[in-house]
Write a protein that holds these residues in place. Structure first.
Motif, short mmCIF file in Angstrom:
data_model
loop_
_atom_site.label_atom_id
_atom_site.label_comp_id
_atom_site.label_asym_id
_atom_site.label_seq_id
_atom_site.Cartn_x
_atom_site.Cartn_y
_atom_site.Cartn_z
N GLY A 6 0.79 -1.22 0.00
CA GLY A 6 0.00 0.00 0.00
C GLY A 6 0.82 1.27 0.00
N GLY A 7 2.13 1.15 -0.05
CA GLY A 7 2.97 2.34 -0.09
C GLY A 7 2.91 3.03 -1.44
N VAL A 8 2.90 4.35 -1.43
CA VAL A 8 2.74 5.13 -2.66
C VAL A 8 4.04 5.10 -3.45
CG1 VAL A 8 2.22 7.38 -3.62
CG2 VAL A 8 1.04 6.61 -1.56
N LEU A 9 3.94 4.70 -4.73
CA LEU A 9 5.09 4.71 -5.64
C LEU A 9 5.05 5.90 -6.59
CD1 LEU A 9 5.23 0.91 -6.62
CD2 LEU A 9 6.63 2.10 -4.93
N TYR A 10 3.85 6.30 -6.99
CA TYR A 10 3.73 7.43 -7.93
C TYR A 10 2.36 8.05 -7.74
CZ TYR A 10 4.48 10.05 -12.25
OH TYR A 10 4.67 11.06 -13.16
N ASP A 11 2.35 9.34 -7.44
CA ASP A 11 1.09 10.05 -7.22
C ASP A 11 1.32 11.51 -7.60
OD1 ASP A 11 -1.49 10.73 -6.51
OD2 ASP A 11 -0.99 10.99 -4.39
N LYS A 12 1.04 11.85 -8.86
CA LYS A 12 1.26 13.19 -9.36
C LYS A 12 0.14 13.60 -10.30
CE LYS A 12 6.33 13.09 -9.07
NZ LYS A 12 7.60 13.28 -9.81
N PHE A 13 -0.09 14.89 -10.41
CA PHE A 13 -1.03 15.42 -11.38
C PHE A 13 -0.34 15.46 -12.74
CE2 PHE A 13 -2.74 17.24 -7.43
CZ PHE A 13 -4.07 16.85 -7.56
N VAL A 14 -1.07 15.04 -13.78
CA VAL A 14 -0.51 14.96 -15.13
C VAL A 14 -1.29 15.92 -16.03
CG1 VAL A 14 -0.01 13.45 -17.08
CG2 VAL A 14 0.11 12.55 -14.74
N LYS A 15 -0.54 16.68 -16.80
CA LYS A 15 -1.14 17.62 -17.72
C LYS A 15 -1.36 16.94 -19.07
CE LYS A 15 -0.64 22.31 -19.53
NZ LYS A 15 0.21 23.53 -19.57
N PRO A 16 -2.59 16.84 -19.52
CA PRO A 16 -2.85 16.16 -20.82
C PRO A 16 -2.38 17.01 -21.98
CG PRO A 16 -4.88 17.05 -19.95
CD PRO A 16 -3.84 17.28 -18.88
N GLU A 17 -2.19 16.34 -23.11
CA GLU A 17 -1.73 17.04 -24.30
C GLU A 17 -2.85 17.81 -24.98
OE1 GLU A 17 -0.03 13.89 -26.59
OE2 GLU A 17 1.94 14.09 -25.64
N SER A 33 -5.72 25.03 -10.65
CA SER A 33 -4.45 25.39 -10.03
C SER A 33 -3.45 24.24 -10.03
CB SER A 33 -4.69 25.88 -8.60
OG SER A 33 -5.32 24.87 -7.83
N HIS A 34 -3.98 23.00 -10.06
CA HIS A 34 -3.09 21.82 -10.06
C HIS A 34 -2.32 21.70 -11.37
CE1 HIS A 34 -6.02 19.95 -6.92
NE2 HIS A 34 -5.04 20.65 -6.33
N MET A 35 -2.82 22.28 -12.43
CA MET A 35 -2.17 22.15 -13.73
C MET A 35 -0.91 23.01 -13.85
SD MET A 35 -3.81 19.91 -15.56
CE MET A 35 -3.87 19.02 -14.00
N LYS A 36 -0.73 23.95 -12.92
CA LYS A 36 0.47 24.79 -12.97
C LYS A 36 1.73 24.00 -12.64
CE LYS A 36 -2.08 28.98 -11.70
NZ LYS A 36 -2.22 30.09 -10.71
N THR A 37 1.60 23.02 -11.74
CA THR A 37 2.75 22.19 -11.35
C THR A 37 2.62 20.76 -11.88
OG1 THR A 37 1.67 21.69 -9.25
CG2 THR A 37 3.17 23.58 -9.29
#
Length: 257
Positions: A6-17, A33-37
Motif C-alpha cells: 500500500g505504499g505510494v510509488l507514484y502520485d502526481k497530477f498529469v497535464k494532458p496534451e 491550479s493543479h495544472m500549474k505544477t
C-alpha cells in the motif's frame, strides 16, 4: 500507483496534451491550479511504464487507465477486479465503491475520488481472493494450446535446417487402402515392389471395390424398398379413411333443382 503493502510509488497530477474542457472537480478532485505544477503527459507516461515493467498490475476497470496511458499491459500479469467472477453480479461487473462496501465493509468515493484510496482498495480485493485467483489462472495456463505447440514445432524443425513436408490428403470418395499417386516407393537393391506384389495388391483392391459396389447396391435396394412400403401404407390409410366416412343424411344432400 502503490506497492503490495500500500505504499505510494507514484502520485502526481498529469497535464494532458489536449485542451481541458471540464475538470469535473466534484469527482476527480482536480482543480485548474493543479495544472500549474502538473507533469507533462509524455514524461509521466515514461515514468509509469518503467514502474510497471515486469510487474503484476492490479486495478479496477484497467481498460480506462490503459486508454488514458495509451498502453496495454501483458494479459498474464494483469489482475482486473472488474473481470473476476467473484466480483460480478449476475455476470455484470460491479463498481469499486459497491465492491468495497460488500467485500471489505468500507465506504469510499463519498466525495472527490482519491487515486491512492482506489488503488489500495483494489489491492485489498485482490489479496482477499489471491490464492483462488492465481490457482484459476495457473489452471488455465496449463491447458494445451494447439497453435502454440504447432508454431513451436515448426520453429524447431526450421532451426534444424529441414522443411516440414505436407502429407497428401485422400479424397473422401477414394478408398483409404489405396496408395496415393504422389507417394513414391523406396528403392533398394532388392526390389521389394516387384511385379507379383503389385498384382496381388491390384487384385485385392479390385475385390474391395466389388464389395463396396455390392454394399451400395444393397443400400439402394433398401431405400427404394422402404419408399415403396411407405407408399402402400399411405394408400391403405387413405382407402380406410374413405370407408369410415359417414354417409350424408338425405335432408342435407343437395339434389339440385
Amino acid at each position: 500507483i502503490v506497492d503490495y503493502n500500500g505504499g505510494v510509488l507514484y502520485d502526481k497530477f498529469v497535464k494532458p496534451e489536449s485542451h481541458i474542457v471540464n475538470f469535473r472537480t466534484f469527482v476527480s478532485g482536480v482543480k485548474p491550479s493543479h495544472m500549474k505544477t502538473a507533469v507533462p503527459f509524455k514524461q509521466a507516461r515514461k515514468h509509469v511504464l518503467d514502474v510497471l515493467k515486469g510487474q503484476i498490475l492490479v486495478g479496477h476497470s484497467l481498460k480506462n487507465d490503459f486508454k488514458a496511458l495509451e498502453y496495454v499491459h501483458e494479459k498474464e500479469t494483469t489482475r482486473d477486479t472488474s473481470t473476476f467472477h467473484r466480483f460480478k453480479d449476475n455476470n455484470c461487473p460491479m463498481s469499486l465503491k459497491r465492491l468495497a462496501d460488500r467485500e471489505l465493509g468500507l465506504s469510499i468515493q463519498n466525495g472527490a475520488h482519491s487515486s491512492v484510496e482506489d488503488a489500495r482498495v483494489a489491492l485489498m480485493l485482490y489479496k482477499k481472493y489471491r490464492k483462488e485467483w492465481e490457482q484459476k489462472l495457473a489452471k488455465g495456463q496449463r491447458a494445451f494450446n494447439y497453435r502454440d505447440i504447432k508454431n513451436s514445432l515448426l520453429e524447431h524443425i526450421e532451426s534444424r535446417g529441414t522443411t516440414p513436408q505436407k502429407v497428401p490428403k485422400l479424397n473422401s470418395n477414394s478408398n483409404p487402402s489405396q496408395k496415393p499417386s504422389n507417394l513414391s516407393a523406396p528403392s533398394s537393391n532388392n526390389d521389394e515392389f516387384d511385379k507379383s506384389s503389385t498384382d496381388s495388391t491390384s487384385s485385392s483392391l479390385n475385390s474391395v471395390q466389388i464389395v463396396n459396389k455390392k454394399n451400395r447396391d444393397n443400400q439402394h435396394q433398401k431405400t427404394t424398398g422402404n419408399s415403396k412400403l411407405k407408399n402402400k401404407v399411405a394408400q391403405k390409410q387413405k382407402s380406410w379413411n374413405r370407408s369410415q366416412r359417414k354417409p350424408t343424411p338425405h335432408y342435407q344432400r343437395n339434389y339440385g333443382k
